[in-house]
Scaffold this motif. Structure first.
Motif, PDB file in Angstrom:
ATOM      1  N   ILE A 181       0.858  -1.182   0.000  1.00 18.15           N
ATOM      2  CA  ILE A 181       0.000   0.000   0.000  1.00 18.15           C
ATOM      3  C   ILE A 181       0.896   1.235   0.000  1.00 18.15           C
ATOM      4  N   ASN A 182       0.608   2.150  -0.873  1.00 12.69           N
ATOM      5  CA  ASN A 182       1.309   3.427  -0.914  1.00 12.69           C
ATOM      6  C   ASN A 182       0.392   4.514  -0.373  1.00 12.69           C
ATOM      7  N   TYR A 183       0.972   5.658  -0.090  1.00 15.00           N
ATOM      8  CA  TYR A 183       0.136   6.789   0.302  1.00 15.00           C
ATOM      9  C   TYR A 183       0.660   8.053  -0.359  1.00 15.00           C
ATOM     10  N   VAL A 184      -0.265   8.961  -0.591  1.00 18.03           N
ATOM     11  CA  VAL A 184       0.077  10.279  -1.110  1.00 18.03           C
ATOM     12  C   VAL A 184      -0.610  11.307  -0.216  1.00 18.03           C
ATOM     13  N   ILE A 185       0.115  12.345   0.136  1.00 17.41           N
ATOM     14  CA  ILE A 185      -0.431  13.406   0.978  1.00 17.41           C
ATOM     15  C   ILE A 185      -0.647  14.635   0.108  1.00 17.41           C
ATOM     16  N   VAL A 193       2.102  16.683  -1.831  1.00 21.19           N
ATOM     17  CA  VAL A 193       3.287  17.208  -1.150  1.00 21.19           C
ATOM     18  C   VAL A 193       4.235  16.087  -0.724  1.00 21.19           C
ATOM     19  N   LEU A 194       3.741  14.842  -0.699  1.00 16.65           N
ATOM     20  CA  LEU A 194       4.591  13.721  -0.292  1.00 16.65           C
ATOM     21  C   LEU A 194       3.964  12.418  -0.761  1.00 16.65           C
ATOM     22  N   GLU A 195       4.799  11.508  -1.272  1.00 14.62           N
ATOM     23  CA  GLU A 195       4.355  10.170  -1.650  1.00 14.62           C
ATOM     24  C   GLU A 195       5.354   9.164  -1.104  1.00 14.62           C
ATOM     25  N   PHE A 215      -4.568  15.822   3.476  1.00 15.01           N
ATOM     26  CA  PHE A 215      -5.266  14.548   3.351  1.00 15.01           C
ATOM     27  C   PHE A 215      -4.278  13.467   2.933  1.00 15.01           C
ATOM     28  N   ILE A 216      -4.319  12.337   3.646  1.00 23.42           N
ATOM     29  CA  ILE A 216      -3.479  11.191   3.305  1.00 23.42           C
ATOM     30  C   ILE A 216      -4.349  10.170   2.588  1.00 23.42           C
ATOM     31  N   LYS A 217      -4.018   9.888   1.334  1.00 23.93           N
ATOM     32  CA  LYS A 217      -4.746   8.895   0.544  1.00 23.93           C
ATOM     33  C   LYS A 217      -3.936   7.605   0.527  1.00 23.93           C
ATOM     34  N   PHE A 218      -4.519   6.536   1.047  1.00 32.29           N
ATOM     35  CA  PHE A 218      -3.870   5.229   1.056  1.00 32.29           C
ATOM     36  C   PHE A 218      -4.342   4.460  -0.174  1.00 32.29           C
ATOM     37  N   ASP A 221      -4.389  -0.541  -5.861  1.00 35.81           N
ATOM     38  CA  ASP A 221      -4.929  -0.281  -7.200  1.00 35.81           C
ATOM     39  C   ASP A 221      -6.035   0.764  -7.146  1.00 35.81           C
ATOM     40  N   ASP A 222      -6.627   0.937  -5.977  1.00 34.73           N
ATOM     41  CA  ASP A 222      -7.696   1.904  -5.763  1.00 34.73           C
ATOM     42  C   ASP A 222      -7.342   2.768  -4.559  1.00 34.73           C
ATOM     43  N   VAL A 223      -8.082   3.853  -4.396  1.00 34.19           N
ATOM     44  CA  VAL A 223      -7.975   4.622  -3.160  1.00 34.19           C
ATOM     45  C   VAL A 223      -8.723   3.850  -2.083  1.00 34.19           C
ATOM     46  N   LEU A 224      -7.991   3.373  -1.065  1.00 39.71           N
ATOM     47  CA  LEU A 224      -8.599   2.556  -0.025  1.00 39.71           C
ATOM     48  C   LEU A 224      -9.228   3.395   1.077  1.00 39.71           C
ATOM     49  N   ARG A 225      -8.573   4.499   1.386  1.00 34.45           N
ATOM     50  CA  ARG A 225      -9.019   5.272   2.540  1.00 34.45           C
ATOM     51  C   ARG A 225      -8.375   6.653   2.480  1.00 34.45           C
ATOM     52  N   ILE A 226      -9.081   7.635   3.018  1.00 31.20           N
ATOM     53  CA  ILE A 226      -8.564   8.995   3.085  1.00 31.20           C
ATOM     54  C   ILE A 226      -8.659   9.464   4.532  1.00 31.20           C
ATOM     55  N   GLU A 227      -7.538   9.929   5.070  1.00 29.63           N
ATOM     56  CA  GLU A 227      -7.509  10.445   6.435  1.00 29.63           C
ATOM     57  C   GLU A 227      -7.078  11.908   6.411  1.00 29.63           C
ATOM     58  N   LYS A 228      -7.638  12.681   7.314  1.00 23.65           N
ATOM     59  CA  LYS A 228      -7.298  14.097   7.422  1.00 23.65           C
ATOM     60  C   LYS A 228      -6.293  14.299   8.549  1.00 23.65           C
ATOM     61  N   VAL A 229      -5.259  15.096   8.291  1.00 21.57           N
ATOM     62  CA  VAL A 229      -4.319  15.491   9.336  1.00 21.57           C
ATOM     63  C   VAL A 229      -4.213  17.013   9.312  1.00 21.57           C
ATOM     64  N   VAL A 230      -3.864  17.569  10.458  1.00 19.46           N
ATOM     65  CA  VAL A 230      -3.822  19.022  10.595  1.00 19.46           C
ATOM     66  C   VAL A 230      -2.472  19.434  11.162  1.00 19.46           C
ATOM     67  N   ILE A 231      -1.830  20.392  10.484  1.00 21.72           N
ATOM     68  CA  ILE A 231      -0.615  21.014  11.007  1.00 21.72           C
ATOM     69  C   ILE A 231      -1.036  22.303  11.699  1.00 21.72           C
ATOM     70  N   LYS A 232      -0.730  22.405  12.975  1.00 24.01           N
ATOM     71  CA  LYS A 232      -1.172  23.578  13.737  1.00 24.01           C
ATOM     72  C   LYS A 232      -0.037  24.569  13.944  1.00 24.01           C
TER      73      LYS A 232
END
Length: 232
Positions: A181-185, A193-195, A215-218, A221-232
């Protein structure tokens, strides 16, 4: 709610000859059933923080336990309001929620044709925070997770991202990782901004990026899940 804020339901601007008391009806371009707009509803507000995951023009649907769409709203800038409608007792078929039934949500993204299941977190300060339909109820969604429908996401059940929010350093861990599994932010503008490849434990450094929502996209072959992260 913990902080002052506002939300907007789209104006009830009826077509010629329509009653001004009828709820606003958007064009349903999804494959969901047509909503039965009954006279009883439960209002659900997706506040500005939760809506940061979404795109203007996305469609949110509220679904009953048997899969009937009983409320629909188009995402607008800022907070988005949705009305989930009660079952019409004058019809033989079930076409809405009953008191105490669990509210479930999906999102359709016209820009890509993707459909997501939404897992939501409710504001405990709002009148109805238990996720159950109530006549004249009011719930406020403060956060959500998007999962693409029709995709096996068992490999991501043990996913954890912490601390969140942070100063830009996030720890990502997952148990029982048994596939590649890869991720892209991406930032709020959709710019990557990052893979990288997902490991069982790793540190993700976004400290050089501006403060805000990402948003981190995991992906396999498909987008499995999207998680939100916040830089404060």
């Amino acid at each position: 709610m913990n902080e002052a804020g506002s939300f907007t339901f789209l104006d009830c601007a009826p077509a010629d000859g329509a009653s001004a008391n009828k709820p606003y009806r958007i064009e349903n371009n999804t494959n969901w059933n047509a909503v039965n707009y009954t006279g009883v509803s439960h209002a659900v507000i997706f506040n500005e923080f939760a809506s940061a995951d979404l795109l203007t023009g996305d469609i949110i649907g509220a679904f009953t336990a048997d899969g009937q769409c009983a409320g629909i709203a188009e995402v607008v800038t800022g907070s988005t309001g949705l009305k989930a409608f009660a079952d019409d007792f004058t019809t033989l078929s079930a076409d809405g929620f009953v008191e105490g039934e669990t509210l479930s949500y999906k999102l359709y993204r016209p820009a890509t044709g993707d459909e997501f299941i939404l897992s939501v977190t409710y504001d405990v300060q709002a009148p109805n925070a238990d996720g159950l339909f109530a006549v004249n109820g009011l719930s406020v969604v403060t956060d959500l997770t998007m999962t693409v429908t029709g995709v096996n996401v068992q490999a991501l059940n043990g996913l954890s991202i912490y601390p969140n929010p942070s100063d830009g350093i996030f720890n990502v861990s997952i148990t029982n990782l048994d596939q590649d599994i890869n991720y892209v932010i991406v930032n709020a503008k959709g710019q990557a901004v990052l893979e990288a490849k997902l490991l069982e434990t790793q540190e993700v450094d976004l400290s050089a990026e501006p403060k805000g929502v990402y948003f981190i996209k995991f992906i396999n072959d498909d987008v499995l899940r999207i998680e939100k992260v916040v830089i404060k």
